[in-house]
Design a protein around this motif. Structure first.
Motif, PDB file in Angstrom:
ATOM      1  N   ASN A  31     -23.374   0.918  21.993  1.00  0.00           N
ATOM      2  CA  ASN A  31     -22.895   2.298  21.934  1.00  0.00           C
ATOM      3  C   ASN A  31     -21.475   2.308  21.356  1.00  0.00           C
ATOM      4  OD1 ASN A  31     -21.482   4.665  22.687  1.00  0.00           O
ATOM      5  ND2 ASN A  31     -22.907   5.072  24.355  1.00  0.00           N
ATOM      6  N   ARG A  33     -19.221   4.508  20.881  1.00  0.00           N
ATOM      7  CA  ARG A  33     -18.196   5.232  21.627  1.00  0.00           C
ATOM      8  C   ARG A  33     -17.729   4.417  22.838  1.00  0.00           C
ATOM      9  NH1 ARG A  33     -13.851   8.548  21.830  1.00  0.00           N
ATOM     10  NH2 ARG A  33     -13.777   9.647  23.809  1.00  0.00           N
ATOM     11  N   LEU A  34     -18.685   3.870  23.599  1.00  0.00           N
ATOM     12  CA  LEU A  34     -18.317   3.057  24.758  1.00  0.00           C
ATOM     13  C   LEU A  34     -17.548   1.817  24.307  1.00  0.00           C
ATOM     14  CD1 LEU A  34     -18.399   2.493  27.803  1.00  0.00           C
ATOM     15  CD2 LEU A  34     -20.651   1.435  27.476  1.00  0.00           C
ATOM     16  N   TYR A  36     -15.620   1.546  21.726  1.00  0.00           N
ATOM     17  CA  TYR A  36     -14.249   1.951  21.396  1.00  0.00           C
ATOM     18  C   TYR A  36     -13.440   2.215  22.670  1.00  0.00           C
ATOM     19  CZ  TYR A  36     -10.315   4.671  19.622  1.00  0.00           C
ATOM     20  OH  TYR A  36      -9.055   5.139  19.354  1.00  0.00           O
ATOM     21  N   LEU A  37     -14.023   2.942  23.610  1.00  0.00           N
ATOM     22  CA  LEU A  37     -13.316   3.205  24.868  1.00  0.00           C
ATOM     23  C   LEU A  37     -12.921   1.895  25.553  1.00  0.00           C
ATOM     24  CD1 LEU A  37     -15.503   6.115  26.367  1.00  0.00           C
ATOM     25  CD2 LEU A  37     -13.137   6.310  25.563  1.00  0.00           C
ATOM     26  N   ILE A  96      -6.604  18.280  26.136  1.00  0.00           N
ATOM     27  CA  ILE A  96      -7.329  17.735  24.989  1.00  0.00           C
ATOM     28  C   ILE A  96      -8.662  18.460  24.802  1.00  0.00           C
ATOM     29  CG2 ILE A  96      -8.656  15.696  24.229  1.00  0.00           C
ATOM     30  CD1 ILE A  96      -6.365  13.959  25.419  1.00  0.00           C
ATOM     31  N   ASN A  97      -9.347  18.684  25.908  1.00  0.00           N
ATOM     32  CA  ASN A  97     -10.716  19.195  25.825  1.00  0.00           C
ATOM     33  C   ASN A  97     -10.831  20.707  25.722  1.00  0.00           C
ATOM     34  OD1 ASN A  97     -12.816  16.909  26.115  1.00  0.00           O
ATOM     35  ND2 ASN A  97     -11.079  16.322  27.404  1.00  0.00           N
ATOM     36  N   ARG A 301     -10.830  21.907  18.796  1.00  0.00           N
ATOM     37  CA  ARG A 301     -10.703  20.560  19.384  1.00  0.00           C
ATOM     38  C   ARG A 301     -10.901  19.494  18.309  1.00  0.00           C
ATOM     39  NH1 ARG A 301     -14.134  20.702  24.158  1.00  0.00           N
ATOM     40  NH2 ARG A 301     -15.893  20.169  22.831  1.00  0.00           N
ATOM     41  N   ASN A 304      -7.823  19.460  16.080  1.00  0.00           N
ATOM     42  CA  ASN A 304      -6.707  18.821  16.782  1.00  0.00           C
ATOM     43  C   ASN A 304      -6.889  17.305  16.862  1.00  0.00           C
ATOM     44  OD1 ASN A 304      -5.650  21.334  17.185  1.00  0.00           O
ATOM     45  ND2 ASN A 304      -6.071  21.430  19.390  1.00  0.00           N
ATOM     46  N   ALA A 305      -8.138  16.882  17.131  1.00  0.00           N
ATOM     47  CA  ALA A 305      -8.421  15.450  17.246  1.00  0.00           C
ATOM     48  C   ALA A 305      -8.153  14.752  15.915  1.00  0.00           C
ATOM     49  CB  ALA A 305      -9.867  15.226  17.689  1.00  0.00           C
ATOM     50  N   ALA A 308      -4.382  14.593  15.317  1.00  0.00           N
ATOM     51  CA  ALA A 308      -3.681  13.682  16.230  1.00  0.00           C
ATOM     52  C   ALA A 308      -3.996  12.225  15.904  1.00  0.00           C
ATOM     53  CB  ALA A 308      -4.062  13.993  17.676  1.00  0.00           C
ATOM     54  N   LEU A 309      -5.268  11.930  15.597  1.00  0.00           N
ATOM     55  CA  LEU A 309      -5.648  10.550  15.310  1.00  0.00           C
ATOM     56  C   LEU A 309      -5.013  10.084  14.008  1.00  0.00           C
ATOM     57  CD1 LEU A 309      -9.352  10.860  16.467  1.00  0.00           C
ATOM     58  CD2 LEU A 309      -7.557   9.547  17.607  1.00  0.00           C
ATOM     59  N   LEU A 322     -16.647  13.191  19.247  1.00  0.00           N
ATOM     60  CA  LEU A 322     -15.789  12.200  19.910  1.00  0.00           C
ATOM     61  C   LEU A 322     -15.454  11.087  18.933  1.00  0.00           C
ATOM     62  CD1 LEU A 322     -17.586  12.059  23.363  1.00  0.00           C
ATOM     63  CD2 LEU A 322     -15.327  13.035  22.869  1.00  0.00           C
ATOM     64  N   PRO A 323     -14.202  10.623  18.919  1.00  0.00           N
ATOM     65  CA  PRO A 323     -13.788   9.623  17.932  1.00  0.00           C
ATOM     66  C   PRO A 323     -14.417   8.248  18.142  1.00  0.00           C
ATOM     67  CG  PRO A 323     -11.883  10.616  19.067  1.00  0.00           C
ATOM     68  CD  PRO A 323     -13.109  11.062  19.780  1.00  0.00           C
TER      69      PRO A 323
ATOM     70  N   ILE B  15      -0.197  18.172  25.779  1.00  0.00           N
ATOM     71  CA  ILE B  15      -0.601  16.832  25.330  1.00  0.00           C
ATOM     72  C   ILE B  15       0.625  16.018  24.907  1.00  0.00           C
ATOM     73  CG2 ILE B  15      -1.924  15.576  23.562  1.00  0.00           C
ATOM     74  CD1 ILE B  15      -3.852  17.928  23.439  1.00  0.00           C
ATOM     75  N   PHE B  48      -4.017   6.008  26.121  1.00  0.00           N
ATOM     76  CA  PHE B  48      -5.470   5.779  26.099  1.00  0.00           C
ATOM     77  C   PHE B  48      -6.213   7.107  25.941  1.00  0.00           C
ATOM     78  CE2 PHE B  48      -9.431   5.767  28.611  1.00  0.00           C
ATOM     79  CZ  PHE B  48     -10.157   4.824  27.905  1.00  0.00           C
ATOM     80  N   THR B  52      -8.280   8.123  22.472  1.00  0.00           N
ATOM     81  CA  THR B  52      -9.735   8.240  22.558  1.00  0.00           C
ATOM     82  C   THR B  52     -10.164   9.700  22.604  1.00  0.00           C
ATOM     83  OG1 THR B  52      -9.651   8.194  24.977  1.00  0.00           O
ATOM     84  CG2 THR B  52      -9.906   6.069  23.845  1.00  0.00           C
ATOM     85  N   ARG B  53      -9.201  10.620  22.779  1.00  0.00           N
ATOM     86  CA  ARG B  53      -9.534  12.034  23.005  1.00  0.00           C
ATOM     87  C   ARG B  53     -10.632  12.091  24.068  1.00  0.00           C
ATOM     88  NH1 ARG B  53      -5.492  14.791  20.517  1.00  0.00           N
ATOM     89  NH2 ARG B  53      -6.772  16.667  20.601  1.00  0.00           N
ATOM     90  N   ILE B  54     -10.404  11.404  25.152  1.00  0.00           N
ATOM     91  CA  ILE B  54     -11.427  11.256  26.190  1.00  0.00           C
ATOM     92  C   ILE B  54     -11.960  12.624  26.617  1.00  0.00           C
ATOM     93  CG2 ILE B  54      -9.753  11.200  28.116  1.00  0.00           C
ATOM     94  CD1 ILE B  54     -11.559   9.072  29.427  1.00  0.00           C
ATOM     95  N   THR B  56     -13.951  15.436  29.040  1.00  0.00           N
ATOM     96  CA  THR B  56     -13.952  15.721  30.475  1.00  0.00           C
ATOM     97  C   THR B  56     -15.086  14.971  31.169  1.00  0.00           C
ATOM     98  OG1 THR B  56     -13.004  17.895  30.013  1.00  0.00           O
ATOM     99  CG2 THR B  56     -13.997  17.596  32.177  1.00  0.00           C
ATOM    100  N   GLU B  58     -16.478  12.106  30.213  1.00  0.00           N
ATOM    101  CA  GLU B  58     -16.149  10.677  30.275  1.00  0.00           C
ATOM    102  C   GLU B  58     -15.116  10.407  31.366  1.00  0.00           C
ATOM    103  OE1 GLU B  58     -16.847   9.546  25.531  1.00  0.00           O
ATOM    104  OE2 GLU B  58     -14.886  10.270  26.214  1.00  0.00           O
ATOM    105  N   ARG B 214     -24.413  -2.157  30.353  1.00  0.00           N
ATOM    106  CA  ARG B 214     -24.178  -1.176  29.282  1.00  0.00           C
ATOM    107  C   ARG B 214     -23.418  -1.803  28.119  1.00  0.00           C
ATOM    108  NH1 ARG B 214     -22.224   4.623  30.444  1.00  0.00           N
ATOM    109  NH2 ARG B 214     -22.833   4.674  28.255  1.00  0.00           N
TER     110      ARG B 214
END
Lengths: 328, 328
Positions: A31, A33-34, A36-37, A96-97, A301, A304-305, A308-309, A322-323, B15, B48, B52-54, B56, B58, B214
């Motif tokens: 995955n 995304r996971l 990257y996190l 952020i969200n 969002r 903005n993401a 910001a990135l 999601l990035p 932010i 972090f 990651t723009r985490i 809500t 996640e 995972r």
């Protein structure tokens, strides 16, 4: 059973090579995304240890602190939300969200006291049962950014009793109190009778309270009423209204206060008292909430993401909004 | 009760400004070390979230994961140590705190299975009670870096049974097994009878196991015997010996293996069998451990810290051997 051949060989790991090696073994994750996190988490965690040269005793104290947070948590208490709140993370995640265009109602922290068992009450109902509370009539509307009423919005409302405790903090709680769900009517209105909010300390008998004490911080929140607005197609709005003049107005332990969310209480005049079956001269809170659509929020969002990135120098693409790294 | 005047005013946090503001309010902390730890923790945590723009969801999943880790922990299980282990943090913390000069025995991860109730046994004792285990005679010495024997060292030794479980993993555990404490004799020797270590999965029925799954990672550790050496004036040595040729030798789930800690098992010859009251041809592990003094370890740790912090561009001083900012 041998390890799969593609697993990188791990041996003789050191202060300097443990991070890329941990990330290499985690890169087996399917995955993106996971993956990257985890790679950012591991990198920050290791950098933290290297920058602080964290001692074995400090490390163990931290791990035991985390066990303590888990063990004091229950169906009606979430010590990790509280920890996230006092570290400013909750405010950050909400910001952020749920970016808000200037014309809409800003968000605030959810906190650990929202429940899912509040009764849905008709407009005009009393949602508080504390006889010591000062009655407060709330008359509100929900509108879109163009000023049009939004009907059929489900609104969760919750506050403490007059002693500064949510119902779930009383061990003898049998049913919900000082909380309800309302639905906005055809003109976007909802109104109810609650009690005047009071300042209160966040739960400080657990690990988070002890941490605040060691940091020399107080554990108080200024008086407020929580609101959460939900309707399909609209961005979920978690917010709160703060009572102007509270001694903790500028030192909220969980960083939730925004100027646009600070309100003045009024007194109900004779006409209002009659219209809402309330006491003349009693406390009155009037407020107009402004929702944004899910579509405009997601667009904002994503914009903005991306911005910001790019500013952080990260080459990312958005997958399901999601990035993840552009090149993986 | 108003907030103390020196508390920075917190309002309209975003932010972009939440991190300095959280650090400002935490800077009320009177303990410079805790203040530094918190400021790095908050900064990494917020970075972090920003990188990651985490979402809500996640964020909430992560907080619930942490609650789960706390709630599965008990007197005999520490899920956060396990989490630290599989993220490479434990190895890193050990490496920072117990730097080893080339001539000494390297450290390895403690793991979550050390207990404090192991019996102190005289040399030659049998420390395992599993009849299915293959008997293993261990004949060891403890020396200093100049080769001189170190007497009176307390040595904690623990391993799994032949099924790959530590005693504490059996719910019907009544007393310690496959674990003991020995004390080195006047010539720095200690010897005991254990069983041949086997590869085993770390506990994977909890949140950490689910995370490994995972991530596409296996949960196995190569066969090993744990040792912990303690004596006043000597650096506490937490280490393990790994059996050469194990299928997980280069993919240990917790990053513990070092080449210098991989050992070959021998067979006891007639003379050895007679000397140690063991079976001729039975498995024999001989190993010489080398301890460093607390003084030389502290010196090396301080030097390494100063060098590493300078390389990171951090202007720090060591107070009680732990870094705090030079200008605070």
């Amino acid at each position: 059973m041998a390890a799969p051949a593609k697993v990188p060989a791990l041996l003789d790991l050191t202060i300097d090579n443990i991070t890329p090696n941990t990330n290499r073994i985690n890169s087996q994750c399917q995955n993106p995304r996971l993956k990257y996190l985890m790679s950012r988490l591991v990198t920050h965690l290791h950098d933290f240890a290297r920058e602080t040269r964290i001692s074995t005793d400090e490390w163990m104290a931290a791990l035991n602190f985390l066990v303590g947070c888990g063990q004091i948590s229950s169906d009606v208490r979430h010590e990790f939300i509280l920890l996230s709140d006092i570290l400013g993370l909750s405010l950050l995640v909400d910001s952020i969200n749920h970016p808000k265009p200037p014309s809409s109602t800003e968000g605030s922290v959810l906190g650990p006291f929202h429940t899912h068992d509040a009764p849905t009450l008709p407009n005009g109902s009393t949602m508080a049962s504390d006889p010591a509370g000062v009655p407060l009539l709330c008359v509100c509307t929900v509108r879109d950014t163009a000023g049009r009423p939004v009907a059929g919005v489900k609104i969760d409302i919750w506050e403490t009793d007059s002693s500064g405790h949510y119902d779930v903090q009383h061990s003898d709680r049998e049913e919900p109190s000082e909380r309800c769900v309302m639905v906005s009517d055809g003109e976007g209105r909802f109104w109810f009778k609650g009690i005047q909010p009071v300042s209160y300390p966040i739960p400080h008998d657990g690990p988070v309270g002890k941490l605040l004490e060691r940091l020399g911080r107080h554990c108080w929140r200024p008086a407020h009423l929580h609101f959460m607005f939900a309707k399909d197609g609209w961005d979920n709005l978690i917010t709160a209204l703060y009572m102007r003049g509270d001694p903790y107005e500028t030192s909220d332990a969980v960083f939730g206060v925004k100027q646009s969310l600070i309100v003045d209480l009024d007194k109900a005049d004779a006409a209002t008292a009659k219209e809402y079956d309330f006491t003349e001269g009693g406390l009155l809170l009037k407020h107009d909430f402004v929702l944004t659509t899910e579509e405009e929020t997601v667009k904002l969002r994503d914009e903005n993401a991306a911005k910001a990135l790019a500013q952080l120098g990260l080459r990312m693409k958005l997958v399901d909004h999601l990035p993840v790294p552009e090149l993986d």
